[in-house]
Design a protein around this motif. Structure first.
Motif, PDB file in Angstrom:
ATOM      1  N   ARG A  64      -2.449   4.826  -1.234  1.00  0.00           N
ATOM      2  CA  ARG A  64      -3.324   3.938  -0.456  1.00  0.00           C
ATOM      3  C   ARG A  64      -4.042   2.890  -1.301  1.00  0.00           C
ATOM      4  N   MET A 108      -4.300  -0.602  -2.655  1.00  0.00           N
ATOM      5  CA  MET A 108      -3.740  -1.904  -2.298  1.00  0.00           C
ATOM      6  C   MET A 108      -3.311  -2.623  -3.582  1.00  0.00           C
ATOM      7  N   MET A 130       3.594   0.715   2.822  1.00  0.00           N
ATOM      8  CA  MET A 130       3.167  -0.232   3.860  1.00  0.00           C
ATOM      9  C   MET A 130       2.994  -1.586   3.187  1.00  0.00           C
ATOM     10  N   PHE A 167       1.456  -5.407   3.771  1.00  0.00           N
ATOM     11  CA  PHE A 167       0.569  -6.224   4.589  1.00  0.00           C
ATOM     12  C   PHE A 167       0.651  -7.678   4.152  1.00  0.00           C
ATOM     13  N   LEU A 173     -11.967  -5.229   8.478  1.00  0.00           N
ATOM     14  CA  LEU A 173     -13.128  -5.665   7.716  1.00  0.00           C
ATOM     15  C   LEU A 173     -14.395  -5.233   8.425  1.00  0.00           C
ATOM     16  N   TYR A 194     -13.904  -2.389   3.891  1.00  0.00           N
ATOM     17  CA  TYR A 194     -12.924  -2.218   4.951  1.00  0.00           C
ATOM     18  C   TYR A 194     -12.882  -0.754   5.378  1.00  0.00           C
ATOM     19  N   GLN A 249     -10.030   1.875   7.270  1.00  0.00           N
ATOM     20  CA  GLN A 249      -8.617   1.948   7.620  1.00  0.00           C
ATOM     21  C   GLN A 249      -8.295   3.307   8.208  1.00  0.00           C
ATOM     22  N   LEU A 278     -10.225 -12.058   3.899  1.00  0.00           N
ATOM     23  CA  LEU A 278      -8.782 -11.952   4.096  1.00  0.00           C
ATOM     24  C   LEU A 278      -8.515 -11.550   5.535  1.00  0.00           C
ATOM     25  N   PHE A 319      -5.659  -9.861   7.707  1.00  0.00           N
ATOM     26  CA  PHE A 319      -4.455  -9.069   7.519  1.00  0.00           C
ATOM     27  C   PHE A 319      -3.601  -9.008   8.779  1.00  0.00           C
ATOM     28  N   GLY A 320      -2.311  -8.876   8.557  1.00  0.00           N
ATOM     29  CA  GLY A 320      -1.410  -8.533   9.635  1.00  0.00           C
ATOM     30  C   GLY A 320      -1.461  -7.034   9.889  1.00  0.00           C
ATOM     31  N   GLN A 321      -0.662  -6.609  10.844  1.00  0.00           N
ATOM     32  CA  GLN A 321      -0.702  -5.212  11.270  1.00  0.00           C
ATOM     33  C   GLN A 321      -0.002  -4.279  10.296  1.00  0.00           C
ATOM     34  N   GLY A 322       0.830  -4.836   9.446  1.00  0.00           N
ATOM     35  CA  GLY A 322       1.538  -4.026   8.459  1.00  0.00           C
ATOM     36  C   GLY A 322       2.956  -3.697   8.882  1.00  0.00           C
ATOM     37  N   GLN A 361      -2.583   2.171  10.150  1.00  0.00           N
ATOM     38  CA  GLN A 361      -3.127   0.933  10.700  1.00  0.00           C
ATOM     39  C   GLN A 361      -3.527  -0.021   9.581  1.00  0.00           C
ATOM     40  N   SER A 362      -3.848  -1.224   9.987  1.00  0.00           N
ATOM     41  CA  SER A 362      -4.239  -2.236   9.023  1.00  0.00           C
ATOM     42  C   SER A 362      -5.688  -2.038   8.593  1.00  0.00           C
ATOM     43  N   LEU A 363      -6.102  -2.827   7.641  1.00  0.00           N
ATOM     44  CA  LEU A 363      -7.486  -2.771   7.174  1.00  0.00           C
ATOM     45  C   LEU A 363      -8.371  -3.540   8.152  1.00  0.00           C
ATOM     46  N   GLN A 372       0.856  -1.183   0.000  1.00  0.00           N
ATOM     47  CA  GLN A 372       0.000   0.000   0.000  1.00  0.00           C
ATOM     48  C   GLN A 372       0.896   1.239   0.000  1.00  0.00           C
TER      49      GLN A 372
END
Lengths: 115, 118
Positions: A43, A45, A89, A91, B46, B36, B38, A103, A105-108, B42-44, A39
């Motif tokens: 922003r 993805m 970023m 992910f 859902l 999502y 955001q 999905l 996701f991890g924290q990034g 930070q992460s996405l 990302q």
């Protein structure tokens, strides 16, 4: 429940060098997929690479490759010959079909590239 | 790769008004779309999963009456933020998936919508 953990909030690499981003996950499933998404500041993805769990061979996409260790539940991303445009970023994400395509996701990890 | 669009890309609205965000799959049929939220750095997170022709499935903690989701066709899903308040200000991203296609493992993401509620 499935979880994805990225333990490196920030990473830095010198241009043209190699960097590895870490990702671990937890699951009791045997057939699933793993992804790395990028990302950038826009922003949007962008899919970087995907790995099917039943395939032992590590996925590779140009300068991006993964080290998939199924038993250890580890899925790291290696970026070779880093470029300024790689700054973003990143992910890590986990997916399996029986959860309806969700999905996880991890924290990034925020990657910066130094010229 | 498959293309997903979102409209608008940026919207500012007054507190108490409603805002609709559209998500379109441009070159494939999306049986399933995801919404999502955001926050910066930070992460996405859902919010909900929508399947064409059926009610959306919301994640725990997401207010169904505030975030209305409609997936009326295989190419369009909409998210309506009702009675928006400043705390709803965020970046909203949709993604689309065709669960009936032979290769169903990859979600394609829209470019996102930045919502600012004054």
């Amino acid at each position: 429940a499935q979880t994805v953990t990225q333990s490196q909030p920030e990473m830095s690499v010198q241009e043209a060098e190699t960097v590895t981003l870490s990702c671990t996950y937890d699951t009791s499933e045997s057939d699933y997929y793993l992804f790395w998404y990028k990302q950038p500041p826009s922003r949007q993805m962008i899919l970087v690479i995907r790995q099917e769990a039943y395939k032992q061979q590590n996925a590779t996409e140009n300068r991006f490759s993964v080290n998939f260790q199924k038993a250890a539940k580890s899925f790291s991303l290696k970026i070779s010959d880093s470029q300024l445009g790689d700054a973003a970023m990143y992910f890590c994400a986990y997916w399996y079909k029986s959860v309806g395509g969700k999905l996880i996701f991890g924290q990034g990890t925020e990657l910066s590239v130094k010229p | 790769g498959a293309v997903v669009s979102q409209h608008p890309s940026w919207v500012i609205c007054k507190s108490g008004t409603s805002v609709k965000i559209e998500c379109r799959s441009l070159d494939f049929q999306a049986t399933t779309m995801f919404w999502y939220r955001q926050f910066p750095k930070q992460s996405l997170m859902l919010m909900a999963t929508s399947n064409e022709g059926s009610k959306a499935t919301y994640e725990q903690g997401v207010e169904k009456d505030k975030f209305l989701i409609n997936h009326a066709s295989l190419t369009l899903s909409t998210l309506t933020v009702t009675s928006a308040h400043p705390e709803d200000s965020s970046f909203y991203i949709c993604s689309a998936l065709n669960l009936l296609a032979s290769s169903t493992d990859t979600q394609y993401f829209g470019p996102g919508t930045r919502l600012t509620v004054l």
